[in-house]
Motif scaffolding. Structure first.
Motif, PDB file in Angstrom:
ATOM      1  N   VAL A  24      -2.989  -3.165  11.022  1.00  0.00           N
ATOM      2  CA  VAL A  24      -2.280  -2.990   9.760  1.00  0.00           C
ATOM      3  C   VAL A  24      -1.305  -4.156   9.638  1.00  0.00           C
ATOM      4  O   VAL A  24      -0.406  -4.307  10.473  1.00  0.00           O
ATOM      5  CB  VAL A  24      -1.529  -1.637   9.714  1.00  0.00           C
ATOM      6  CG1 VAL A  24      -0.710  -1.526   8.443  1.00  0.00           C
ATOM      7  CG2 VAL A  24      -2.520  -0.482   9.824  1.00  0.00           C
ATOM      8  N   CYS A  31       0.900   6.507   8.422  1.00  0.00           N
ATOM      9  CA  CYS A  31       1.947   6.103   9.355  1.00  0.00           C
ATOM     10  C   CYS A  31       2.763   7.294   9.841  1.00  0.00           C
ATOM     11  O   CYS A  31       3.602   7.147  10.733  1.00  0.00           O
ATOM     12  CB  CYS A  31       2.847   5.046   8.731  1.00  0.00           C
ATOM     13  SG  CYS A  31       3.693   5.583   7.242  1.00  0.00           S
ATOM     14  N   SER A  48       3.169  -1.748   4.695  1.00  0.00           N
ATOM     15  CA  SER A  48       1.799  -2.266   4.792  1.00  0.00           C
ATOM     16  C   SER A  48       1.509  -3.229   3.657  1.00  0.00           C
ATOM     17  O   SER A  48       1.719  -2.909   2.487  1.00  0.00           O
ATOM     18  CB  SER A  48       0.790  -1.114   4.750  1.00  0.00           C
ATOM     19  OG  SER A  48      -0.520  -1.625   4.592  1.00  0.00           O
ATOM     20  N   CYS A  58      -4.235   2.148   7.365  1.00  0.00           N
ATOM     21  CA  CYS A  58      -3.156   2.973   7.923  1.00  0.00           C
ATOM     22  C   CYS A  58      -3.692   4.340   8.324  1.00  0.00           C
ATOM     23  O   CYS A  58      -3.319   4.889   9.362  1.00  0.00           O
ATOM     24  CB  CYS A  58      -2.041   3.164   6.901  1.00  0.00           C
ATOM     25  SG  CYS A  58      -1.191   1.656   6.426  1.00  0.00           S
ATOM     26  N   ASP A  59      -4.566   4.897   7.495  1.00  0.00           N
ATOM     27  CA  ASP A  59      -5.131   6.212   7.779  1.00  0.00           C
ATOM     28  C   ASP A  59      -6.080   6.173   8.972  1.00  0.00           C
ATOM     29  O   ASP A  59      -6.207   7.156   9.696  1.00  0.00           O
ATOM     30  CB  ASP A  59      -5.881   6.754   6.552  1.00  0.00           C
ATOM     31  CG  ASP A  59      -4.942   7.136   5.419  1.00  0.00           C
ATOM     32  OD1 ASP A  59      -3.732   7.304   5.670  1.00  0.00           O
ATOM     33  OD2 ASP A  59      -5.428   7.261   4.284  1.00  0.00           O
ATOM     34  N   ARG A  74       1.808  -5.974   8.296  1.00  0.00           N
ATOM     35  CA  ARG A  74       3.090  -5.496   7.797  1.00  0.00           C
ATOM     36  C   ARG A  74       4.036  -6.664   7.564  1.00  0.00           C
ATOM     37  O   ARG A  74       3.846  -7.746   8.111  1.00  0.00           O
ATOM     38  CB  ARG A  74       3.718  -4.554   8.828  1.00  0.00           C
ATOM     39  CG  ARG A  74       2.896  -3.334   9.131  1.00  0.00           C
ATOM     40  CD  ARG A  74       3.456  -2.509  10.276  1.00  0.00           C
ATOM     41  NE  ARG A  74       4.901  -2.390  10.224  1.00  0.00           N
ATOM     42  CZ  ARG A  74       5.679  -2.310  11.294  1.00  0.00           C
ATOM     43  NH1 ARG A  74       5.171  -2.357  12.498  1.00  0.00           N
ATOM     44  NH2 ARG A  74       6.965  -2.183  11.173  1.00  0.00           N
ATOM     45  N   CYS A  90       0.951   8.876   0.746  1.00  0.00           N
ATOM     46  CA  CYS A  90       0.135   8.241   1.787  1.00  0.00           C
ATOM     47  C   CYS A  90       0.867   8.520   3.091  1.00  0.00           C
ATOM     48  O   CYS A  90       2.076   8.402   3.162  1.00  0.00           O
ATOM     49  CB  CYS A  90      -0.079   6.744   1.527  1.00  0.00           C
ATOM     50  SG  CYS A  90       1.347   5.684   1.692  1.00  0.00           S
ATOM     51  N   ALA A 104       0.815  -1.219   0.000  1.00  0.00           N
ATOM     52  CA  ALA A 104       0.000   0.000   0.000  1.00  0.00           C
ATOM     53  C   ALA A 104       0.844   1.263   0.000  1.00  0.00           C
ATOM     54  O   ALA A 104       0.373   2.316  -0.415  1.00  0.00           O
ATOM     55  CB  ALA A 104      -0.920  -0.002   1.220  1.00  0.00           C
ATOM     56  N   CYS A 105       2.073   1.172   0.457  1.00  0.00           N
ATOM     57  CA  CYS A 105       2.920   2.341   0.648  1.00  0.00           C
ATOM     58  C   CYS A 105       3.299   2.988  -0.682  1.00  0.00           C
ATOM     59  O   CYS A 105       3.961   2.369  -1.514  1.00  0.00           O
ATOM     60  CB  CYS A 105       4.181   1.950   1.404  1.00  0.00           C
ATOM     61  SG  CYS A 105       3.838   0.993   2.900  1.00  0.00           S
ATOM     62  N   ASP A 143      -4.146  -0.432  -0.218  1.00  0.00           N
ATOM     63  CA  ASP A 143      -4.131   1.025  -0.151  1.00  0.00           C
ATOM     64  C   ASP A 143      -4.006   1.435   1.316  1.00  0.00           C
ATOM     65  O   ASP A 143      -4.036   0.579   2.203  1.00  0.00           O
ATOM     66  CB  ASP A 143      -5.374   1.633  -0.822  1.00  0.00           C
ATOM     67  CG  ASP A 143      -6.677   1.249  -0.140  1.00  0.00           C
ATOM     68  OD1 ASP A 143      -6.690   1.062   1.106  1.00  0.00           O
ATOM     69  OD2 ASP A 143      -7.699   1.134  -0.827  1.00  0.00           O
ATOM     70  N   PRO A 144      -3.863   2.726   1.600  1.00  0.00           N
ATOM     71  CA  PRO A 144      -3.626   3.151   2.985  1.00  0.00           C
ATOM     72  C   PRO A 144      -4.879   3.323   3.854  1.00  0.00           C
ATOM     73  O   PRO A 144      -4.801   3.947   4.904  1.00  0.00           O
ATOM     74  CB  PRO A 144      -2.892   4.485   2.804  1.00  0.00           C
ATOM     75  CG  PRO A 144      -3.398   5.017   1.524  1.00  0.00           C
ATOM     76  CD  PRO A 144      -3.644   3.814   0.641  1.00  0.00           C
TER      77      PRO A 144
END
Length: 199
Positions: free
Chosen positions: A166, A81, A146, A154-155, A168, A78, A73-74, A150-151
């Protein structure tokens, strides 16, 4: 329940499968967790300066991140994190300070237990939703990979959502080597070493 809440709940049901699929893709692309773990521990236990160890760990994690990049996702812009507690070592704070021309604040003790106050607070170096020191970003940022698409999660995580997990890459031996590298030096949040008001 808002639309966003529904989307998050649905994603939390799917993310474990998505993460497993992305992990397999990363492994197929050359990531070997055992090899990375052995390399990290060799660095952590090596007879070299802390700065040399940090440089070698950065190189190792950069290689992992490059292998993983197409499957995670990173992406640029974004920044979920960038709103969570971010522990860095005194050694790394000094290295970042040298690279950006700024002296980090001196810590009198470890601040690890007090970092939760930074949950939901933007990193000092987050500007216009991007890292202003990306080339010199902390190890924790480099290793925060991640496995989602998508984030979204994370968001959600830094804003009072402890129920959000999340997934990882497992880089725990990099974390252990990092602590070994730091020795008895202090660890604190990046915002304590580099307070936003002094940027």
């Amino acid at each position: 329940m808002t639309n966003n809440e529904e989307v998050i709940k649905l994603r939390m049901k799917q993310v474990k499968v998505t993460a497993a699929e992305n992990y397999r893709r990363i492994a197929d692309a050359g990531f070997n967790v055992d090899q990375v773990s052995r390399s990290a521990m060799a660095i952590g236990q090596g007879n070299m300066s802390a700065r040399t160890k940090l440089g070698k760990l950065v190189t190792l994690v950069n290689g992992v991140a490059a292998t993983a990049a197409p499957f995670v996702a990173c992406k640029a812009s974004c920044s979920g994190c960038c709103h969570i507690p971010l522990p860095i070592s005194e050694v790394e704070a000094e290295q970042i300070g040298l690279a950006i021309g700024r002296t980090p604040e001196k810590m009198q003790s470890n601040h690890e237990g007090s970092m939760e106050k930074f949950t939901g607070v933007a990193c000092t170096f987050l500007l216009n939703n991007e890292c202003s020191i990306y080339e010199y970003r902390p190890m924790a940022c480099r290793a925060h990979v991640s496995l989602d698409v998508d984030p979204l999660l994370c968001d959600a995580q830094p804003y009072g959502r402890p129920d959000v997990k999340v997934y990882r890459l497992d880089l725990r031996y990099v974390d252990i080597a990092y602590v070994m590298m730091n020795g008895k030096r202090h660890i604190a949040d990046v915002r304590e070493f580099f307070p936003p008001s002094k940027v």
